[in-house]
Design a protein around this motif. Sequence first.
Motif, PDB file in Angstrom:
ATOM      1  N   TRP A  84      57.902  34.328  13.143  1.00  0.00           N
ATOM      2  CA  TRP A  84      57.865  35.686  13.651  1.00  0.00           C
ATOM      3  C   TRP A  84      59.254  36.326  13.616  1.00  0.00           C
ATOM      4  CZ3 TRP A  84      53.387  35.252  12.609  1.00  0.00           C
ATOM      5  CH2 TRP A  84      52.316  34.807  13.395  1.00  0.00           C
ATOM      6  N   THR A 144      55.491  42.324  13.085  1.00  0.00           N
ATOM      7  CA  THR A 144      54.806  42.538  14.358  1.00  0.00           C
ATOM      8  C   THR A 144      53.474  41.807  14.332  1.00  0.00           C
ATOM      9  OG1 THR A 144      54.246  44.189  16.038  1.00  0.00           O
ATOM     10  CG2 THR A 144      53.550  44.670  13.780  1.00  0.00           C
ATOM     11  N   ASN A 145      52.738  41.895  15.438  1.00  0.00           N
ATOM     12  CA  ASN A 145      51.528  41.114  15.628  1.00  0.00           C
ATOM     13  C   ASN A 145      50.361  42.036  15.975  1.00  0.00           C
ATOM     14  OD1 ASN A 145      49.928  38.843  15.885  1.00  0.00           O
ATOM     15  ND2 ASN A 145      50.837  38.132  17.796  1.00  0.00           N
ATOM     16  N   GLY A 152      53.130  42.546  20.355  1.00  0.00           N
ATOM     17  CA  GLY A 152      52.759  43.120  19.081  1.00  0.00           C
ATOM     18  C   GLY A 152      52.483  44.601  19.147  1.00  0.00           C
TER      19      GLY A 152
END
Length: 430
Positions: A84, A144-145, A152
């Motif tokens: 990430w 991002t998530n 996120g």
Amino acid sequence: MRAAVFTSLLLSLGTALTAPTARWSTDVPSGFVTTNGTSFQLDGQPFAFVGTNSFWLPLLSNDDDVHATFETIAAAGIKVVRTWGFNAINETELPYAESINLTYYQVWNSSGWTLNEGSQGLQRLDYVLYAAAIHDIRLIITFTNNWVGYGGADLYVNWLAGAGATHDVFYTDPTIIASYQQYVQTIVNRYKDSPTVFAWELMNEARCASDLLTASAACHPGSGTLGLWYQQQSDFVRSIDPYHMITTGGEGQFYWAQPDTYWYNNTLVTDFNFDGAAGEDFEWDLGLPNIDFGVYHMYVQTWYPELDYPGSNFSIEDWGLDWIEAHALTAQMVGKPIVIEEFGLTGLDNKTAIYPTWVQRTLDSNHAGVMFWQWGQLNLTEDGGNHPFKYTDAIVNGASPNDGNTVYTNQTTVMDIFTQAAAVQAQRSA
């Protein structure tokens, strides 16, 4: 499903193949991985690989643990690690984050977010890139998530769109897009000269809805909401980094003219992985000019709990084989590399029995990359081998986070599947 794969795929590819073809610079700097048709290339030589996922690497504050992890990964023949490039918290969480030494890059408050470039901020990601380079490993870095984990898209939505907003405004609201791009530009500019970056990834598992927020009626099958966002953001990243590859980070869901169906509760339902309901259109997305290669994920147990039960005739193994074939065929027709970027099964017996056939199918169908979720590291020393991160993630007795899909180095029967595949990919790279 097998018969439907090719009929539906050929029908849908008629639209996909009208999309713009890929462009790639011919003057890529030395050490940068690029594409060559359906393959990757490094300094003029083929680059096929087995990789893995380790979201938690930047969460480690012990440098020796970072090096030990990369050393073990490299010893297995693994060449690419996905991690990430985001870690965001609300301002109210700051005291807790500081108390447990949690890595965070963004702190959100009423005016937006502030950047943390300190020792438990982006300096941790700096060190992960530094250590990866020492061990000749390249990183896929995700911006991002889709999900709540580690801050996120919903943080952007909650702070910038306000209460009552749906998840999909993340893809359309100009203020949110500008904020996302501001963060992306920060990360890209920080590392754009580094050959350790394998590729930039726009979002982990983008969907119309998240685990916290629903979708609006505007994000429907065929709306193109995600695809247009992929196009906009990949064009933006390319404008500030002409050399690194870019990919979506999506699960690889299709939008087929004739989607697969199955019976559930005496009702014939369409399969969300093929009917566009999640938001993706894998064929069209892969055709975008600045999406350099395709990625997809595979969690059959999680996706089909209503079919996977004792005594059913549903086969996790066969469904996975068809999913692999569908993406390989799409990539071949579009003319770009394909990577199975995440896949997992819970239960050691399931992994031992099914992973060999799945991995072999990826190799037989010329996947440029095979990446399992996720790497499990033992003998971590941080906080005496016990350190909480966030949610249920923690180092416990020296073991990295275990979500049930984790493969640890002492699970040799399973790990050998990947080390043997890595040897095959290394031969293809010779």
